[in-house]
Write a protein that holds these residues in place. Structure first.
Motif, mmCIF file in Angstrom:
data_model
loop_
_atom_site.group_PDB
_atom_site.id
_atom_site.type_symbol
_atom_site.label_atom_id
_atom_site.label_comp_id
_atom_site.label_asym_id
_atom_site.label_seq_id
_atom_site.Cartn_x
_atom_site.Cartn_y
_atom_site.Cartn_z
ATOM 1 N N ASP A 91 0.812 -1.216 0.000
ATOM 2 C CA ASP A 91 0.000 0.000 0.000
ATOM 3 C C ASP A 91 0.845 1.265 0.000
ATOM 4 O OD1 ASP A 91 0.477 -1.008 2.873
ATOM 5 O OD2 ASP A 91 -0.118 1.073 3.202
ATOM 6 N N ARG A 134 -6.511 7.856 -3.125
ATOM 7 C CA ARG A 134 -7.805 7.552 -2.521
ATOM 8 C C ARG A 134 -8.203 6.134 -2.937
ATOM 9 N NH1 ARG A 134 -13.022 7.073 -3.480
ATOM 10 N NH2 ARG A 134 -14.507 7.798 -1.900
ATOM 11 N N ILE A 135 -8.868 5.404 -2.051
ATOM 12 C CA ILE A 135 -9.222 4.019 -2.351
ATOM 13 C C ILE A 135 -10.107 3.987 -3.589
ATOM 14 C CG2 ILE A 135 -10.324 1.929 -1.494
ATOM 15 C CD1 ILE A 135 -9.699 2.863 1.335
ATOM 16 N N ASP A 146 -7.877 -2.451 -6.048
ATOM 17 C CA ASP A 146 -7.416 -1.787 -4.831
ATOM 18 C C ASP A 146 -7.947 -2.566 -3.643
ATOM 19 O OD1 ASP A 146 -6.737 -0.086 -2.776
ATOM 20 O OD2 ASP A 146 -7.242 1.743 -3.899
ATOM 21 N N ARG A 149 -7.441 -2.263 -0.609
ATOM 22 C CA ARG A 149 -7.751 -1.488 0.596
ATOM 23 C C ARG A 149 -9.258 -1.377 0.805
ATOM 24 N NH1 ARG A 149 -4.453 3.838 -0.685
ATOM 25 N NH2 ARG A 149 -5.638 3.520 -2.599
ATOM 26 N N ASN A 150 -10.039 -1.625 -0.254
ATOM 27 C CA ASN A 150 -11.501 -1.693 -0.112
ATOM 28 C C ASN A 150 -11.931 -2.729 0.917
ATOM 29 O OD1 ASN A 150 -13.073 0.051 -2.080
ATOM 30 N ND2 ASN A 150 -11.578 -0.854 -3.483
ATOM 31 N N ASN A 201 -18.122 2.084 -1.262
ATOM 32 C CA ASN A 201 -17.315 2.917 -2.152
ATOM 33 C C ASN A 201 -17.931 2.974 -3.548
ATOM 34 O OD1 ASN A 201 -15.134 4.528 -2.838
ATOM 35 N ND2 ASN A 201 -13.664 2.849 -2.961
ATOM 36 N N MET A 243 -5.204 0.076 7.611
ATOM 37 C CA MET A 243 -6.187 0.297 6.554
ATOM 38 C C MET A 243 -7.570 0.596 7.117
ATOM 39 S SD MET A 243 -4.325 0.107 3.896
ATOM 40 C CE MET A 243 -3.039 0.778 4.969
ATOM 41 N N VAL A 246 -9.917 3.534 5.647
ATOM 42 C CA VAL A 246 -11.294 3.306 5.191
ATOM 43 C C VAL A 246 -12.256 4.289 5.852
ATOM 44 C CG1 VAL A 246 -13.188 1.676 5.495
ATOM 45 C CG2 VAL A 246 -11.075 0.912 4.432
ATOM 46 N N ASN A 287 -11.764 7.719 4.211
ATOM 47 C CA ASN A 287 -12.344 7.764 2.869
ATOM 48 C C ASN A 287 -13.864 7.788 2.924
ATOM 49 O OD1 ASN A 287 -10.418 6.690 0.138
ATOM 50 N ND2 ASN A 287 -9.508 7.097 2.139
#
Length: 608
Positions: free
Chosen positions: A115, A138-139, A176, A178-179, A380, A418, A422, A425
């Motif tokens: 990341d 950004r995610i 991605d 990180r979602n 997202n 993360m 999250v 975001n």
């Protein structure tokens, strides 16, 4: 089964058939390379290795692997050869064959990029040529790159270092991760634009190759991560970085049974502010589930937060109205109410129906929440599509768990930072609305990507172990410092409960109860002091009192870690540890030195 290997300027670990932590000059350039067999619901079929031959030479290495991946109707075998050479090149080659007919969503290589590459420029090669882009900061709700056959990029803070990765045997694309709170970007085989699940026939063969070349590396720095050999620097200050938000426990009355008197007595001693219950209004026994949740909240003297799912569009309004009316008649104190439809996210129709149901039941003052009951990925995507009804909600709720894609302890720990990302975001997308983290679970509860029957809820035996306690400490810290409006985490009772219970009603506090939640008992809603951890293997949270700080320090790694604690302004301390050596105070500089055992949580009460 872990081997630390060298290939010229590169160091890498080979663990359970996965290349992990490829480093050049001490800097991580690739997180993982592994072979994945994913079933129709994106479940990962674990390999059983029948050959594992690893040989390190003076200037490189070779590993020969053979594995069987069999689960349910899936029976797939593969052989792999992994080589590393003196010029900083790695190659992972695999050939596999199906021994049965089955449906799969993916078979082949996945490459994880750390990341820390967020924002780094990248050149992507496809069959149509090369394009320039960047790893998303950004995610990203969708894949940033498609149709890849190769990519190359630099490494932040390492001028002149370049990483080239090439793929053979399929087209690859990137998502991605990180979602899902994974600390990586994933390049994977077989584009999602192709229909899935796909039929695999007995005798079908899969052959793929991943090649990695690193140039510009300083060979003198190839010895791996030197920070692991030095004490971890931990600094705790009374400067505030937020507050401990209201904490809730999860409760499923049907699955976990009633909260008996012994369990209730234990849970009442904790700084818990509410009980959280998810109820499917499409189930025939939803009334019993709702009544059980209300009874559990009453047994603990707590308000109840309800997450209600009504999948059938034609009966959703009716079911939501019946749910809210039943809660009102029972006299249950409601802290919040969230509504979902057939998918994992709240729609405008469900938000409107839930608001009408609350108003009709005389519960109009109860906050209405909405968001995702699965992962940030779904929220997202809904936010990007403009379908998340933020204007109809009083706050956003967001579920998360560390075991969507990986299940090993190192990957689980990597999810912790993360979680904060999250939350940040999600808050930005919601225009600054309060973000309620929960349910935060150790295992996946809702599989939004399933293409078939997802199966029953699973339990992880590690939830009763010190590892889960240490991970939960890190989760509370990250979410609280990110400004989460509330955190619903850990089952109250049952097989995975904070208080472990069985059919007999026996109640036993788990390590997370004893070493984490009980230690937070006097600090409900406390301000949090700033903690700086010099290494990701250590997590800490520092609630403040009028004249002191309770510092809880966790080793989230599988090896002992030496720690040097700096606490500016502290004039004394008391340590509370289970069977460990006493810390040593340095008269010279006022630091406190101690060694944390794997997954230990140590408590320090600092006086100022």
């Amino acid at each position: 089964m872990r081997h630390e290997l060298r290939a010229g300027p590169l160091s890498v670990a080979l663990e359970d058939g996965t290349l992990r932590y490829v480093r050049a000059g001490g800097r991580e350039v690739v997180r993982q390379v592994y072979v994945a067999v994913r079933d129709r619901n994106w479940g990962t079929v674990p390999p059983r290795f029948t050959m594992y031959d690893v040989r390190q030479a003076a200037d490189g290495f070779e590993a020969r692997l053979a594995a069987e991946t069999a689960q349910g109707d899936i029976d797939f075998i593969w052989e792999g050869v992994v080589t590393g050479t003196a010029d900083g090149a790695l190659e992972f080659r695999m050939r596999g064959e199906a021994r049965s007919d089955f449906l799969r969503n993916r078979i082949g290589f996945c490459v994880l990029h750390p990341d820390t590459l967020a924002g780094e420029r990248v050149v992507v090669a496809s069959e149509d040529g090369e394009t320039e882009g960047a790893f998303p900061e950004r995610i990203s709700p969708h894949q940033p790159f498609f149709g890849m056959i190769a990519l190359r990029h630099g490494v932040p803070g390492a001028s002149g270092l370049e990483v080239e990765i090439a793929f053979e045997g399929d087209l690859f694309e990137m998502e991605d991760q990180r979602n899902w709170t994974d600390a990586s970007f994933k390049t994977y085989c077989t584009p999602l634009s192709r229909p899935f699940p796909a039929q695999v026939r007995r005798g079908d063969v899969v052959e793929q190759v991943v090649r990695i070349r690193v140039t510009g590396a300083d060979e003198a720095g190839a010895g791996g991560d030197a920070s692991k050999e030095a004490p971890v620097r931990l600094r705790a200050e009374r400067r505030t970085v937020g507050a401990l938000p209201p904490l809730g426990l999860l409760y499923d009355a049907v699955a976990d049974g009633p909260i008996g008197p012994d369990a209730a007595a234990l849970l009442k001693a904790l700084p818990i502010d509410f009980l959280y219950a998810a109820v499917s209004l499409d189930d025939a026994a939803w009334e019993a589930a709702l009544d059980g949740a209300a009874a559990g909240a009453a047994a603990l003297g707590l308000p109840l937060a309800i997450a209600a799912t009504a999948a059938a569009d034609d009966r959703a309004a009716e079911r939501l109205a019946a749910c809210c009316a039943r809660l009102a008649r029972s006299g249950t104190r409601l802290r919040a109410f969230a509504a979902f439809g057939a998918g994992a996210v709240t729609t405008a129709a469900r938000a409107e129906a839930a608001r009408a149901a609350l108003d009709a039941a005389g519960c109009g003052a109860v906050p209405l929440l909405g968001g995702s009951r699965a992962n940030y990925a779904e929220l997202n995507r809904a936010a990007e599509a403009g379908t998340m009804p933020y204007d109809r909600l009083d706050g956003v709720c967001l579920a998360m768990n560390p075991q969507v894609h990986a299940f090993d302890r190192a990957s689980i720990v990597e999810t912790l930072p993360m979680q904060a990302l999250v939350v940040a975001n999600a808050r930005e997308a919601a225009g600054g609305a309060p973000i309620h983290a929960g349910p935060v679970t150790f295992t996946q509860r809702v599989n939004a990507a399933a293409t078939g029957e997802a199966g029953a809820r699973t339990h992880d035996p590690r939830e009763r172990e010190p590892f889960a306690a240490a991970w939960t400490l890190g989760s509370l810290r990250r979410l609280a410092e990110a400004g989460a409006a509330s955190i619903a985490v850990c089952d109250a009772v049952g097989e995975s409960g904070l208080v472990a219970t069985d059919a007999s009603g026996a109640a036993a506090p788990t390590p997370a109860y004893r070493r984490l939640f009980a230690a937070l008992g006097p600090y409900r809603g406390a301000l949090l002091g700033a903690v700086q951890c010099g290494d990701a293997s250590v997590e800490a949270i520092a609630p403040l009192s009028a004249a002191g700080m309770r510092l809880l320090v966790a080793n989230v790694s599988d090896a002992p870690r030496a720690v040097r604690l700096e606490a500016p302004g502290a004039v004394g301390f008391a340590a509370n540890r289970e069977g460990a050596e006493a810390p040593v105070l340095s008269e010279a500089d006022g630091t406190i030195s101690f060694e944390l055992q794997p997954y230990e949580i140590a408590r320090f009460d600092l006086n100022y």
